[in-house]
Write an enzyme that holds these catalytic residues in place. Sequence first.
Site, PDB file in Angstrom:
ATOM      1  N   PRO A  88      42.806 -40.077  46.385  1.00  0.00           N
ATOM      2  CA  PRO A  88      43.434 -39.952  45.068  1.00  0.00           C
ATOM      3  C   PRO A  88      42.420 -39.709  43.945  1.00  0.00           C
ATOM      4  O   PRO A  88      42.788 -39.287  42.860  1.00  0.00           O
ATOM      5  CB  PRO A  88      44.154 -41.297  44.868  1.00  0.00           C
ATOM      6  CG  PRO A  88      43.921 -42.108  46.066  1.00  0.00           C
ATOM      7  CD  PRO A  88      43.089 -41.351  47.040  1.00  0.00           C
ATOM      8  N   GLU A 115      42.271 -49.079  52.858  1.00  0.00           N
ATOM      9  CA  GLU A 115      41.751 -49.044  51.483  1.00  0.00           C
ATOM     10  C   GLU A 115      41.016 -47.741  51.190  1.00  0.00           C
ATOM     11  O   GLU A 115      40.613 -47.480  50.060  1.00  0.00           O
ATOM     12  CB  GLU A 115      40.810 -50.229  51.231  1.00  0.00           C
ATOM     13  CG  GLU A 115      41.526 -51.539  50.982  1.00  0.00           C
ATOM     14  CD  GLU A 115      42.653 -51.403  49.965  1.00  0.00           C
ATOM     15  OE1 GLU A 115      42.417 -50.884  48.863  1.00  0.00           O
ATOM     16  OE2 GLU A 115      43.784 -51.823  50.295  1.00  0.00           O
ATOM     17  N   ARG A 153      50.371 -20.079  54.337  1.00  0.00           N
ATOM     18  CA  ARG A 153      51.186 -18.942  53.901  1.00  0.00           C
ATOM     19  C   ARG A 153      50.398 -17.939  53.068  1.00  0.00           C
ATOM     20  O   ARG A 153      50.885 -16.850  52.774  1.00  0.00           O
ATOM     21  CB  ARG A 153      52.440 -19.420  53.170  1.00  0.00           C
ATOM     22  CG  ARG A 153      52.175 -20.278  51.973  1.00  0.00           C
ATOM     23  CD  ARG A 153      53.419 -21.047  51.584  1.00  0.00           C
ATOM     24  NE  ARG A 153      54.490 -20.183  51.128  1.00  0.00           N
ATOM     25  CZ  ARG A 153      54.533 -19.590  49.940  1.00  0.00           C
ATOM     26  NH1 ARG A 153      53.547 -19.742  49.091  1.00  0.00           N
ATOM     27  NH2 ARG A 153      55.557 -18.834  49.600  1.00  0.00           N
ATOM     28  N   ASP A 168      55.220 -15.792  43.727  1.00  0.00           N
ATOM     29  CA  ASP A 168      55.496 -17.223  43.743  1.00  0.00           C
ATOM     30  C   ASP A 168      55.034 -17.915  42.468  1.00  0.00           C
ATOM     31  O   ASP A 168      54.133 -17.449  41.797  1.00  0.00           O
ATOM     32  CB  ASP A 168      54.744 -17.885  44.912  1.00  0.00           C
ATOM     33  CG  ASP A 168      55.449 -17.670  46.231  1.00  0.00           C
ATOM     34  OD1 ASP A 168      56.654 -17.387  46.211  1.00  0.00           O
ATOM     35  OD2 ASP A 168      54.768 -17.793  47.259  1.00  0.00           O
TER      36      ASP A 168
END
Length: 226
Positions: A88, A115, A153, A168
């Site tokens: 993160p 963790e 893709r 897109d």
Amino acid sequence: MRISIVTIFPGLFERVFDYGMIRQARKRDLLQIDVVDLRDYAHDRHRTVDDRPFGGGDGMVLKPEPLHQALSHLGSAGPPPRKALLTPRGRTFDQSLAVEYSLLGHLVLVCGRYEGVDQRVADHMVDEEVSIGDYVLSGGEFAALTIVDAVSRLIPGVVSKSGSVLQDSFMDGLLDCPYYTRPAEYRGWKVPEVLLSGDHEAIENWRKREALRLTRERRPDLLKRK
Ligand code: SAH
């Protein structure tokens, strides 16, 4: 392109690459995915890959040695891979990083658990740290899947009409326009007239206008970045 995923839960990936575009890409040999079991690189009797954090606290931390061995092994043949640790704290994954990755020969994604992983992995063993968004998952596996899906893709040759990828959302800094299919009217809800007109120029203009309108409405930040 080759993508290697380093994980303590290889079973989680068993059938997930057998569908849709990823399946097509693999079948046509444009994409090779290998899932690496981190425990194969732990050499004690219990194949230990985690340990308690120095300084105390709850939860476990993935040890550096098995990860170092796994990553060295992956880098030992062929051109050096680009190695990304999923965390993160990393740089947020976005469409431009997906495009960059899709042009690589070999990408390695390292999945943390518990963790997280020993900080020395981030500091000395990978090229970068990548996050898929501001929330905390219980493991890097779902982040890796997200990245594999977005990247595969974009691999040249995977999507037959490259134009449809270029249209897109995010590819040109705009959200994509809305799409409709038959029937032209359903429960009184009508498809915009212009799409039924057969006038290609008018349709193209409408799509551009709608993309711009949606972006202005929902993601004005994208327009500022352009
Ligand atoms: N204590 C850590 C979270 C560990 S979550 C912290 O607060 O930063 C366990 C693992 O899940 C992480 O090591 C990472 O590999 C993965 N993970 C969790 N959230 C993620 C995210 N947003 N993007 C990418 N990987 C994530």
